[in-house]
Design a protein around this motif. Structure first.
Motif, PDB file in Angstrom:
ATOM      1  N   LEU A 109     158.997 -45.577 141.583  1.00  0.00           N
ATOM      2  CA  LEU A 109     158.924 -46.906 142.195  1.00  0.00           C
ATOM      3  C   LEU A 109     160.302 -47.285 142.720  1.00  0.00           C
ATOM      4  CD1 LEU A 109     156.858 -48.711 139.451  1.00  0.00           C
ATOM      5  CD2 LEU A 109     156.120 -48.334 141.779  1.00  0.00           C
ATOM      6  N   ARG A 111     162.411 -50.066 145.822  1.00  0.00           N
ATOM      7  CA  ARG A 111     162.328 -51.418 146.385  1.00  0.00           C
ATOM      8  C   ARG A 111     161.674 -51.420 147.771  1.00  0.00           C
ATOM      9  NH1 ARG A 111     164.731 -55.785 144.631  1.00  0.00           N
ATOM     10  NH2 ARG A 111     166.178 -54.582 143.384  1.00  0.00           N
ATOM     11  N   SER A 112     162.036 -50.448 148.614  1.00  0.00           N
ATOM     12  CA  SER A 112     161.554 -50.426 150.006  1.00  0.00           C
ATOM     13  C   SER A 112     160.302 -49.582 150.151  1.00  0.00           C
ATOM     14  CB  SER A 112     162.625 -49.846 150.927  1.00  0.00           C
ATOM     15  OG  SER A 112     163.823 -50.541 150.782  1.00  0.00           O
ATOM     16  N   LYS A 113     159.366 -50.062 150.977  1.00  0.00           N
ATOM     17  CA  LYS A 113     158.170 -49.271 151.245  1.00  0.00           C
ATOM     18  C   LYS A 113     158.511 -48.019 152.029  1.00  0.00           C
ATOM     19  CE  LYS A 113     153.951 -51.887 151.113  1.00  0.00           C
ATOM     20  NZ  LYS A 113     152.895 -52.575 151.813  1.00  0.00           N
ATOM     21  N   ASN A 114     159.414 -48.153 153.014  1.00  0.00           N
ATOM     22  CA  ASN A 114     159.837 -47.024 153.836  1.00  0.00           C
ATOM     23  C   ASN A 114     161.356 -46.928 153.850  1.00  0.00           C
ATOM     24  OD1 ASN A 114     157.145 -46.356 154.848  1.00  0.00           O
ATOM     25  ND2 ASN A 114     157.271 -48.319 155.894  1.00  0.00           N
ATOM     26  N   TYR A 128     155.590 -41.677 145.638  1.00  0.00           N
ATOM     27  CA  TYR A 128     156.507 -42.802 145.812  1.00  0.00           C
ATOM     28  C   TYR A 128     155.716 -44.066 146.109  1.00  0.00           C
ATOM     29  CZ  TYR A 128     160.215 -45.825 147.500  1.00  0.00           C
ATOM     30  OH  TYR A 128     161.069 -46.881 147.659  1.00  0.00           O
ATOM     31  N   ASN A 129     156.132 -45.157 145.476  1.00  0.00           N
ATOM     32  CA  ASN A 129     155.513 -46.458 145.688  1.00  0.00           C
ATOM     33  C   ASN A 129     156.613 -47.505 145.637  1.00  0.00           C
ATOM     34  OD1 ASN A 129     153.374 -48.376 145.846  1.00  0.00           O
ATOM     35  ND2 ASN A 129     152.077 -46.907 144.730  1.00  0.00           N
ATOM     36  N   ALA A 130     156.314 -48.741 145.987  1.00  0.00           N
ATOM     37  CA  ALA A 130     157.363 -49.768 146.019  1.00  0.00           C
ATOM     38  C   ALA A 130     156.840 -51.115 145.531  1.00  0.00           C
ATOM     39  CB  ALA A 130     157.907 -49.905 147.432  1.00  0.00           C
ATOM     40  N   ASN A 131     157.743 -51.883 144.923  1.00  0.00           N
ATOM     41  CA  ASN A 131     157.524 -53.304 144.676  1.00  0.00           C
ATOM     42  C   ASN A 131     158.879 -53.981 144.602  1.00  0.00           C
ATOM     43  OD1 ASN A 131     158.551 -53.207 142.028  1.00  0.00           O
ATOM     44  ND2 ASN A 131     156.541 -52.975 141.111  1.00  0.00           N
ATOM     45  N   LYS A 132     158.919 -55.300 144.716  1.00  0.00           N
ATOM     46  CA  LYS A 132     160.192 -56.029 144.840  1.00  0.00           C
ATOM     47  C   LYS A 132     161.088 -55.882 143.622  1.00  0.00           C
ATOM     48  CE  LYS A 132     158.757 -59.467 148.198  1.00  0.00           C
ATOM     49  NZ  LYS A 132     158.472 -60.874 148.456  1.00  0.00           N
ATOM     50  N   LYS A 140     150.497 -51.916 139.569  1.00  0.00           N
ATOM     51  CA  LYS A 140     150.847 -50.536 139.929  1.00  0.00           C
ATOM     52  C   LYS A 140     150.228 -49.547 138.945  1.00  0.00           C
ATOM     53  CE  LYS A 140     153.267 -51.340 143.569  1.00  0.00           C
ATOM     54  NZ  LYS A 140     152.658 -51.082 144.852  1.00  0.00           N
ATOM     55  N   GLU A 143     146.614 -49.083 139.574  1.00  0.00           N
ATOM     56  CA  GLU A 143     146.403 -48.274 140.795  1.00  0.00           C
ATOM     57  C   GLU A 143     146.602 -46.789 140.481  1.00  0.00           C
ATOM     58  OE1 GLU A 143     149.186 -49.723 143.686  1.00  0.00           O
ATOM     59  OE2 GLU A 143     148.099 -51.588 144.012  1.00  0.00           O
TER      60      GLU A 143
END
Length: 198
Positions: A109, A111-114, A128-132, A140, A143
């Motif tokens: 995980l 911070r940035s999606k891309n 890879y995944n993202a959250n603030k 998450k 999921e």
């Protein structure tokens, strides 16, 4: 070291043949697997009548990739200062079977999606995944679990995954190939991820 000296006298080791120094003691401990450990208070509340689960484990850890060391060697008279600790991090979810012979791909995980560093990357060796906040959340986690369930259903396998019972690990229903076990106060006994793997 004192006891070793006594044994050396008892078995008549010639004087000067063995020196029982701090270095000898370090090598002795390494040779016999003696290490310094933190005593786990949680182990006192373990229910010893619980089943001994033998399958898979999952846990998370943070990687503070910009953090500097917080200890160093310095002369005692000199001050030792540093700036603020950089808290930028990634979180990785680690999952493996109890023997370590099978490992699921790391779930990372950020911070940035891309992230810009992924611009020309076609395939990652991790999920890879993202959250603030960059921490594992219950969203998450819920999921991730059905995806793993689907993979093992397609393989025709059933597995049990032991998960510690923190708020980020809620119970997930309607699973076919997976059984999630969230035993309270069992981390110190059943969680090899906490015992050195991470």
């Amino acid at each position: 070291m004192q006891k070793a000296k006594e044994f050396a006298i008892d078995v008549q080791v010639p004087p000067g043949e063995c020196e029982f120094t701090g270095g000898w003691l370090d090598r002795f401990k390494a040779c016999h697997g003696i290490v310094c450990k933190i005593i786990s208070i949680e182990a006192n509340s373990v229910d010893s009548t619980s089943d001994d689960y033998q399958n898979w484990q999952v846990d998370e850890t943070a990687i503070f990739f910009k953090a500097l060391l917080d200890k160093t060697l310095e002369f005692s008279a000199k001050p030792c200062h540093s700036g603020k600790t950089n808290k930028k991090h990634l979180t990785e979810l680690v999952c493996a079977n109890m023997s370590g012979t099978e490992k699921m791909p790391l779930h990372v995980l950020g911070r940035s999606k891309n992230p810009r560093c992924f611009k020309h990357v076609k395939k990652l060796p991790v999920v890879y995944n993202a959250n603030k906040k960059v921490w594992m959340t219950s969203i998450k986690f819920t999921e991730w679990v059905p995806n793993v369930d689907e993979q093992y259903m397609m393989k025709g396998r059933k597995i049990t995954i032991i998960v510690d019972n923190c708020p980020a690990h809620p119970e997930v229903k309607n699973l076919t190939a997976l059984t999630l076990v969230l035993p309270p106060n069992m981390t110190s006994v059943l969680q090899p991820m906490d015992q050195g793997i991470i």
